[in-house]
Motif scaffolding. Structure first.
Motif, mmCIF file in Angstrom:
data_model
loop_
_atom_site.group_PDB
_atom_site.id
_atom_site.type_symbol
_atom_site.label_atom_id
_atom_site.label_comp_id
_atom_site.label_asym_id
_atom_site.label_seq_id
_atom_site.Cartn_x
_atom_site.Cartn_y
_atom_site.Cartn_z
ATOM 1 N N ASN A 1 -6.010 4.229 -4.262
ATOM 2 C CA ASN A 1 -7.170 4.606 -5.079
ATOM 3 C C ASN A 1 -8.406 4.931 -4.242
ATOM 4 N N VAL A 2 -8.185 5.695 -3.180
ATOM 5 C CA VAL A 2 -9.296 6.118 -2.335
ATOM 6 C C VAL A 2 -10.234 7.006 -3.156
ATOM 7 N N GLY A 3 -11.536 6.742 -3.052
ATOM 8 C CA GLY A 3 -12.514 7.520 -3.800
ATOM 9 C C GLY A 3 -12.749 7.043 -5.213
ATOM 10 N N ARG A 4 -12.159 5.902 -5.591
ATOM 11 C CA ARG A 4 -12.334 5.384 -6.957
ATOM 12 C C ARG A 4 -13.389 4.281 -7.002
ATOM 13 N N SER B 1 -2.150 -3.166 -2.820
ATOM 14 C CA SER B 1 -2.146 -2.136 -3.854
ATOM 15 C C SER B 1 -2.967 -2.609 -5.038
ATOM 16 N N ASN B 2 -2.981 -1.782 -6.064
ATOM 17 C CA ASN B 2 -3.717 -2.105 -7.281
ATOM 18 C C ASN B 2 -2.997 -3.156 -8.123
ATOM 19 N N MET B 3 -1.656 -3.299 -7.924
ATOM 20 C CA MET B 3 -0.872 -4.248 -8.722
ATOM 21 C C MET B 3 -0.200 -5.337 -7.887
ATOM 22 N N TYR B 4 0.006 -5.098 -6.594
ATOM 23 C CA TYR B 4 0.622 -6.086 -5.710
ATOM 24 C C TYR B 4 -0.252 -6.275 -4.479
ATOM 25 N N VAL C 1 -2.989 -6.269 -12.726
ATOM 26 C CA VAL C 1 -3.838 -5.223 -12.159
ATOM 27 C C VAL C 1 -5.046 -5.902 -11.526
ATOM 28 N N TYR C 2 -5.404 -5.494 -10.310
ATOM 29 C CA TYR C 2 -6.484 -6.141 -9.580
ATOM 30 C C TYR C 2 -7.823 -5.435 -9.739
ATOM 31 N N PHE C 3 -7.817 -4.098 -9.726
ATOM 32 C CA PHE C 3 -9.085 -3.382 -9.690
ATOM 33 C C PHE C 3 -9.192 -2.340 -10.804
ATOM 34 N N ASP C 4 -8.403 -1.298 -10.710
ATOM 35 C CA ASP C 4 -8.545 -0.129 -11.575
ATOM 36 C C ASP C 4 -7.538 -0.206 -12.718
ATOM 37 N N SER D 1 -9.797 -0.336 0.521
ATOM 38 C CA SER D 1 -8.437 -0.610 0.041
ATOM 39 C C SER D 1 -7.364 -0.184 1.023
ATOM 40 N N SER D 2 -7.708 0.001 2.277
ATOM 41 C CA SER D 2 -6.706 0.477 3.230
ATOM 42 C C SER D 2 -6.611 -0.474 4.413
ATOM 43 N N PHE D 3 -5.454 -0.458 5.053
ATOM 44 C CA PHE D 3 -5.297 -1.166 6.316
ATOM 45 C C PHE D 3 -4.389 -0.338 7.211
ATOM 46 N N LYS D 4 -4.582 -0.533 8.508
ATOM 47 C CA LYS D 4 -3.785 0.181 9.495
ATOM 48 C C LYS D 4 -3.256 -0.818 10.509
ATOM 49 N N SER D 5 -2.077 -0.505 11.029
ATOM 50 C CA SER D 5 -1.512 -1.321 12.105
ATOM 51 C C SER D 5 -0.743 -0.401 13.048
ATOM 52 N N SER D 6 -0.586 -0.859 14.266
ATOM 53 C CA SER D 6 0.166 -0.078 15.255
ATOM 54 C C SER D 6 0.755 -1.053 16.263
ATOM 55 N N ARG D 7 1.783 -0.589 16.956
ATOM 56 C CA ARG D 7 2.450 -1.477 17.918
ATOM 57 C C ARG D 7 3.252 -0.634 18.918
ATOM 58 N N LEU D 8 3.269 -1.102 20.143
ATOM 59 C CA LEU D 8 4.161 -0.555 21.166
ATOM 60 C C LEU D 8 5.308 -1.526 21.342
#
Length: 668
Positions: A381-384, A458-461, A330-333, A389-396
């Motif tokens: 765990n948004v709001g914890r 993630s919280n575990m990986y 577990v990394y955080f929570d 703790s988020s990432f976004k990606s996009s591609r054409l």
């Protein structure tokens, strides 16, 4: 709306609001040479053909509506310029295959109960382009290429109900009707539930706790212009699947004290649940300028979300087990985890196609340009009060491709070739020869790693194999050569086959559930035999596979797998058609992959070897008029002689239970 349809809708509403409500899936794969509820021209099994069971009569006692007046076709038939209208199947063979694993000839495995995470037994060639890698529940919904489009002369209703025993229930309701001769509208509604026989807590008085719950809804339409120049096919598909995740089921130290009961089996995870939602809007249209020159367009909008929550995270780090903890770290929570993965895709394909004939032969061709734009979001765990703790990606992504087919004068032999290239990255090449006696082909695929293999937080990986523009994992290579003979020897039909795979840069999930890439190449050799023997009212049919893997450290496949079905059909009381028999399934012992619900991935494990077993199931299928029924004892030998069979590590197959099903067709 007729009285029969009002009655049908009333029955449907009753089942949907009752605890036993369920869904019947649309995909019913065929046993070798066997019938199914969705496929092909119907054959006779102790009956009188497609109209067996009578039909709607007019005042002059002529049969008007029935299976032959309600036809359907698939998008692939229109796309390949060989549109065929199939009659509704009314045969008895295979209707008892109510479980998804059975319907796929046991070439998939689950966690022992209806609606749990599925995986294929054998290696499957990946598709090119960016894929999420979240596919454990996809098979429980309608598939785009198997959605049926209808042309009916009367309203058509199809109702299926399966009471599978041990709280595993399925229901399906389909309705379609032509608005006019060239326009049809319809919908499919499915519901599936499975009860939790091993709850972490005692169920409340509000009812039995659900293990899995699935809704699937499809609305479809097809239209063609008066001169048949323009054709439109469209459907909207929604899948909503919920599951309580056990992690593992702990067995008592002395299984002889439990015999055939489930009272002492306890889950490792006590607060874990997953929820997947898919929405797909699909449109296909074509315009025929000339038989040799046609323009087509396909548009898809897809949305997929997967949410995993574990509100009692400590249960995944239990120290009283004689093996490793379920979660690696577990990394955080340390109290809970709430993981969300979102995927959005807009795809547009435009192309030209056509066909022309010369001296008894025929040619088909296609050329296309395909654009895909996707967005991918991963967060937990948004709001914890954690770090971002988020990432976004996009591609054409832009694809170009072509297809060519040649049809020989005998009309039974054809050769096809296809190539598609994702500009700057993936590549796919396929060739295939089909004849009455032989099917053979070759495919070469270089595919990107899935999005979840590339990057996951993630919280575990946590892993990141993503550079700014591409993945640090190399393209996965698959070279696949295959062939199958079709031999008829009197009453015996044989289909021996051979598949050879050469895999490079293979990506797998290791024993810790983390993706790894193998730099060296390895191979898979699989031989197969399908057969069908018919003599009078007796039929025997089955499949057998023998597989060798040159690197069993990264890919585990049972050496032997077999299916056998023995059945006998007869007539009772001049109206009741019966098909009764036994079916058997066998897998040799192997270290099957373990399931991690957080990432929705099966991964390697070296702790438990699933023993070889033969699973036996007696069944009896019935038909009277337009109603078909079945009774089956599922997993009949589970628990006999204190032997228990496992579909996945730490998950037994369901105990033996009587399942019952009814299938009712209405054509007015």
């Amino acid at each position: 709306m007729t009285r029969l349809h009002i009655l049908s809708l009333s029955i449907l509403l009753f089942w949907f609001i009752s605890p036993a409500s369920a869904q019947l899936p649309t995909r019913i794969p065929q046993f070798p040479q066997g019938g199914n509820r969705t496929g092909g021209q119907p054959t006779t099994t102790g009956g009188k053909g497609a109209n067996a069971g009578g039909a709607i009569l007019d005042d002059s006692t002529k049969m008007i509506y029935g299976p032959k007046t309600t036809r359907y076709f698939l998008e692939s038939d229109v796309f390949n310029n060989r549109k065929t209208l199939f009659a509704i199947d009314t045969t008895l063979e295979g209707i008892h295959q109510a479980n998804y694993v059975n319907r796929n000839n046991n070439l998939y495995v689950d966690l022992g109960y209806l609606g749990t995470a599925l995986r294929p037994v054998y290696y499957q060639t990946p598709g090119i382009g960016s894929q999420t890698g979240l596919s454990a529940y996809g098979l429980y919904g309608y598939q785009t290429q198997t959605v049926r489009y209808f042309d009916t002369r009367s309203p058509y209703t199809n109702m299926d109900l399966v009471l599978g025993g041990l709280g595993q229930n399925i229901i399906n309701f389909d309705f379609t009707q032509n608005v006019h001769a060239r326009w049809n509208l319809g919908f499919n509604l499915q519901r599936m539930t499975s009860d939790d026989l091993f709850p972490a807590r005692v169920a409340t008085n509000t009812g039995t706790q659900r293990l899995t719950e699935n809704w699937n809804f499809v609305v479809h339409t097809n239209y063609r212009s008066r001169n048949d120049k323009y054709t439109l096919l469209a459907h909207y598909n929604n899948i909503n699947h919920r599951s309580v995740d056990k992690g593992e089921l702990i067995e008592p130290s002395d299984t002889s004290t439990v015999a055939n009961t489930n009272l002492e089996r306890k889950p490792v995870l006590t607060g874990a649940k997953s929820h997947e939602v898919r929405n797909d809007l699909h449109l296909y249209q074509q315009y025929v300028l000339d038989t040799a020159f046609q323009i087509y367009n396909t548009i898809d909008f897809r949305a997929q979300s997967y949410r995993f929550t574990d509100t009692e995270l400590a249960s995944g780090f239990r120290s009283d087990l004689d093996r490793k903890t379920f979660y690696p770290r577990v990394y955080f929570d340390t109290l809970e985890t709430r993981q969300t993965t979102l995927f959005r895709l807009l795809e547009n394909q435009i192309g030209i196609k056509g066909q022309f004939s010369t001296r008894g032969s025929a040619f088909n061709y296609r050329a296309w340009l395909r654009n895909r734009y996707y967005g991918y979001t991963n967060k937990f765990n948004v709001g914890r009060f954690l770090p971002d703790s988020s990432f976004k990606s996009s591609r054409l992504e832009t694809f170009v491709g072509g297809w060519l087919g040649y049809y020989f004068p005998d009309s039974l032999t054809r050769a096809t070739a296809e190539v598609e290239y994702l500009v700057g990255r993936d590549f796919r090449l396929q060739g295939r020869l089909e004849s009455r006696l032989l099917t053979a082909g070759y495919e070469s695929v270089f595919a990107s790693p899935t999005l979840i293999q590339t990057r996951y937080i993630s919280n575990m990986y946590q892993w990141d194999h993503q550079d700014r523009l591409s993945s640090r994992f190399d393209l996965r290579g698959t070279q696949h050569a295959y062939g199958q003979l079709n031999v008829k020897l009197g009453k015996l039909a044989l289909s021996p086959g051979l598949d050879y795979y050469l895999l490079t840069n293979y990506i797998y999930f290791d024993t810790a559930g983390v993706p790894q890439q193998l730099s060296s190449a390895f191979s898979i050799l699989r031989t197969s035999l399908e057969f069908r023997f018919s003599a009078g009212k007796f039929t025997a049919l089955g499949q057998a596979y023998y597989t060798l893997v040159s690197n069993g450290d990264v890919l585990r496949i049972p050496t032997l797998l077999g299916n056998l079905r023995l059945e006998y059909n007869f007539l009772l009381f001049k109206k009741l058609y019966v098909l009764a028999g036994f079916q058997f399934h066998y897998k040799s012992a192997y270290y099957a992959d373990q399931y991690m619900p957080l990432t929705q991935q099966y991964h390697l494990q070296n702790e438990t070897r699933l023993g070889d077993y033969i699973m036996a199931e007696p069944f009896a299928n019935f038909r009277i008029n337009r109603v078909r029924l079945f009774v089956k004892m599922a997993n009949a030998n589970q628990g006999l002689f204190n032997q228990f069979y496992y579909s996945a590590p730490y998950f037994r197959t369901a105990n033996r239970a009587i399942s019952f099903g009814v299938h009712w067709l209405l054509f007015d």
